[in-house]
Design a protein around this motif. Structure first.
Motif, PDB file in Angstrom:
ATOM      1  N   ALA A   1       7.667  -3.060  11.277  1.00 23.93           N
ATOM      2  CA  ALA A   1       8.016  -3.225  12.581  1.00 23.93           C
ATOM      3  C   ALA A   1       8.764  -4.662  12.744  1.00 23.93           C
ATOM      4  O   ALA A   1       9.538  -5.047  13.425  1.00 23.93           O
ATOM      5  CB  ALA A   1       6.856  -3.446  13.421  1.00 23.93           C
ATOM      6  N   ASP A   2       8.324  -5.713  11.665  1.00 23.16           N
ATOM      7  CA  ASP A   2       8.924  -7.159  11.586  1.00 23.16           C
ATOM      8  C   ASP A   2      10.096  -7.052  10.611  1.00 23.16           C
ATOM      9  O   ASP A   2      10.410  -8.123  10.324  1.00 23.16           O
ATOM     10  CB  ASP A   2       7.716  -8.085  10.902  1.00 23.16           C
ATOM     11  CG  ASP A   2       6.450  -8.378  11.760  1.00 23.16           C
ATOM     12  OD1 ASP A   2       6.783  -7.797  13.411  1.00 23.16           O
ATOM     13  OD2 ASP A   2       5.666  -8.543  11.399  1.00 23.16           O
ATOM     14  N   THR A   3      10.551  -5.735  10.322  1.00 25.13           N
ATOM     15  CA  THR A   3      11.639  -5.624   9.416  1.00 25.13           C
ATOM     16  C   THR A   3      11.573  -6.520   8.215  1.00 25.13           C
ATOM     17  O   THR A   3      12.607  -6.975   7.469  1.00 25.13           O
ATOM     18  CB  THR A   3      13.112  -6.109  10.089  1.00 25.13           C
ATOM     19  OG1 THR A   3      13.129  -7.761  10.442  1.00 25.13           O
ATOM     20  CG2 THR A   3      13.329  -5.182  11.336  1.00 25.13           C
ATOM     21  N   ARG A   4      10.367  -6.688   7.677  1.00 21.80           N
ATOM     22  CA  ARG A   4       9.984  -7.000   6.493  1.00 21.80           C
ATOM     23  C   ARG A   4       9.022  -6.252   5.494  1.00 21.80           C
ATOM     24  O   ARG A   4       7.885  -6.569   5.338  1.00 21.80           O
ATOM     25  CB  ARG A   4       9.209  -8.460   6.588  1.00 21.80           C
ATOM     26  CG  ARG A   4      10.365  -9.595   7.358  1.00 21.80           C
ATOM     27  CD  ARG A   4       9.353 -10.962   7.306  1.00 21.80           C
ATOM     28  NE  ARG A   4       9.207 -11.600   6.086  1.00 21.80           N
ATOM     29  CZ  ARG A   4       7.910 -12.110   5.826  1.00 21.80           C
ATOM     30  NH1 ARG A   4       7.075 -11.568   6.530  1.00 21.80           N
ATOM     31  NH2 ARG A   4       8.051 -12.595   4.440  1.00 21.80           N
ATOM     32  N   PRO A   5       9.447  -5.045   5.242  1.00 21.98           N
ATOM     33  CA  PRO A   5       8.726  -4.001   4.751  1.00 21.98           C
ATOM     34  C   PRO A   5       8.373  -4.323   3.309  1.00 21.98           C
ATOM     35  O   PRO A   5       9.032  -5.346   2.482  1.00 21.98           O
ATOM     36  CB  PRO A   5       9.681  -2.734   4.589  1.00 21.98           C
ATOM     37  CG  PRO A   5      10.888  -3.119   4.505  1.00 21.98           C
ATOM     38  CD  PRO A   5      10.907  -4.445   5.404  1.00 21.98           C
ATOM     39  N   PHE A   6       7.018  -3.826   2.821  1.00 16.89           N
ATOM     40  CA  PHE A   6       6.621  -4.109   1.520  1.00 16.89           C
ATOM     41  C   PHE A   6       7.350  -3.130   0.452  1.00 16.89           C
ATOM     42  O   PHE A   6       7.515  -2.123   0.920  1.00 16.89           O
ATOM     43  CB  PHE A   6       5.142  -4.030   1.477  1.00 16.89           C
ATOM     44  CG  PHE A   6       4.468  -4.786   1.957  1.00 16.89           C
ATOM     45  CD1 PHE A   6       3.772  -6.043   1.012  1.00 16.89           C
ATOM     46  CD2 PHE A   6       3.666  -4.771   3.341  1.00 16.89           C
ATOM     47  CE1 PHE A   6       3.282  -7.099   1.797  1.00 16.89           C
ATOM     48  CE2 PHE A   6       3.164  -5.901   3.736  1.00 16.89           C
ATOM     49  CZ  PHE A   6       2.633  -6.880   3.262  1.00 16.89           C
ATOM     50  N   ASP A   7       7.616  -3.701  -0.476  1.00 20.78           N
ATOM     51  CA  ASP A   7       8.384  -2.981  -1.522  1.00 20.78           C
ATOM     52  C   ASP A   7       7.208  -2.238  -2.435  1.00 20.78           C
ATOM     53  O   ASP A   7       7.793  -1.304  -2.987  1.00 20.78           O
ATOM     54  CB  ASP A   7       9.087  -3.932  -2.530  1.00 20.78           C
ATOM     55  CG  ASP A   7      10.066  -4.759  -1.699  1.00 20.78           C
ATOM     56  OD1 ASP A   7      11.265  -4.122  -1.390  1.00 20.78           O
ATOM     57  OD2 ASP A   7      10.282  -5.943  -1.644  1.00 20.78           O
ATOM     58  N   ILE A   8       6.405  -2.896  -2.623  1.00 17.07           N
ATOM     59  CA  ILE A   8       5.244  -2.299  -3.793  1.00 17.07           C
ATOM     60  C   ILE A   8       3.986  -2.419  -3.121  1.00 17.07           C
ATOM     61  O   ILE A   8       3.423  -3.487  -2.529  1.00 17.07           O
ATOM     62  CB  ILE A   8       5.458  -3.335  -5.117  1.00 17.07           C
ATOM     63  CG1 ILE A   8       6.607  -3.123  -5.791  1.00 17.07           C
ATOM     64  CG2 ILE A   8       4.189  -2.866  -5.945  1.00 17.07           C
ATOM     65  CD1 ILE A   8       7.063  -1.943  -6.673  1.00 17.07           C
ATOM     66  N   ALA A   9       3.184  -1.259  -3.268  1.00 20.25           N
ATOM     67  CA  ALA A   9       1.634  -1.495  -3.008  1.00 20.25           C
ATOM     68  C   ALA A   9       0.829  -1.102  -4.246  1.00 20.25           C
ATOM     69  O   ALA A   9       1.123  -0.110  -4.891  1.00 20.25           O
ATOM     70  CB  ALA A   9       1.510  -0.114  -1.949  1.00 20.25           C
TER      71      ALA A   9
END
Length: 247
Positions: A49-57
């Motif tokens: 939603a903040d347009t800062r998605p996580f690349d890796i979990a």
């Protein structure tokens, strides 16, 4: 330089915070840590939603165990509020909800069966918790290049597990193909967790008719319980009934 956003998901707080701190010391990595599956899903949603998605979990293989309940969803539950049996179950949910986020399972010990299951659920890598930081960084950067990373000692065992799973899937698919269209609809309701009455309402059939179809499904699949039928259906790739779509 593009920064790599990493989410650590581990319910052992000291380990999670130590790992997050070590990763944060890298010049190209931003990292956050959470301790539950629900918090991970909320955090990933918020990041998108903040347009800062996580690349890796980075997901703990034993997240929530011992004593965790199986992953489940009812009509009254939001999917983020359901329980997950372990981190590998979470991997599957992450793939469905956030397919662009690569998942790496972090485990106490190497286990070919669980590693194979993790790959089937969508994991891009498996790394031991006692691995060096340099090894973990190599895995993180590798999966971002669409590589799959496994410890060399696991490769033979994982390939054996995947081959066996493929054989089981082929046999399961053959059995499912013997079902009529209506019996497959009933089986999909069973996979969705519907009982006889709920399946009857969804399919606009009488409970007696659904009971007959369920008995036929069990007989054709060669199993003696709904649980066994659902397990076989999942191996065959049968999807659960869409409860929101008209029949």
């Amino acid at each position: 330089m593009a920064r790599i956003r990493v989410l650590v998901v581990d319910d052992h707080r000291i380990f999670a915070e130590s790992l997050a701190a070590a990763l944060a010391a890298e010049p190209d990595i931003d990292v956050a840590a959470v301790g539950t599956a629900a918090a991970a899903l909320r955090g990933l949603d918020r990041a998108v939603a903040d347009t800062r998605p996580f690349d890796i979990a980075l997901v703990d293989a034993d997240l929530g165990t011992p004593g965790a309940l199986p992953a489940q969803r009812t009509a009254d539950n939001h999917p983020h509020e359901s329980h997950t049996a372990d981190g590998i179950s979470l991997v599957e949910r992450l793939r469905a909800a956030h397919p662009r986020t690569r998942t790496v399972v972090v485990a106490e010990r190497d286990d070919p069966h669980r590693a194979a299951r993790a790959l089937q659920c969508g994991a891009a890598g498996w790394v031991a918790k006692d691995s060096s930081l340099s090894r973990l960084l190599a895995v993180i950067r590798g999966v971002l290049r669409d590589e799959t990373h496994l410890p060399p000692a696991l490769l033979t065992g994982v390939l054996r597990e995947l081959t066996a799973a493929r054989r089981n899937r082929t046999e399961s698919e053959r059995l499912v193909e013997t079902l009529t269209n209506r019996e497959r609809e009933v089986l999909r309701c069973m996979v969705a967790g519907l009982g006889r009455k709920a399946a009857a309402e969804h399919l606009y059939l009488s409970p007696h008719t659904v009971r007959t179809h369920m008995q036929n499904v069990l007989g054709k699949l060669g199993v003696h319980s709904t649980l066994a039928a659902v397990a076989l259906a999942r191996r065959a790739g049968v999807s659960p009934a869409d409860l929101n779509a008209p029949v």
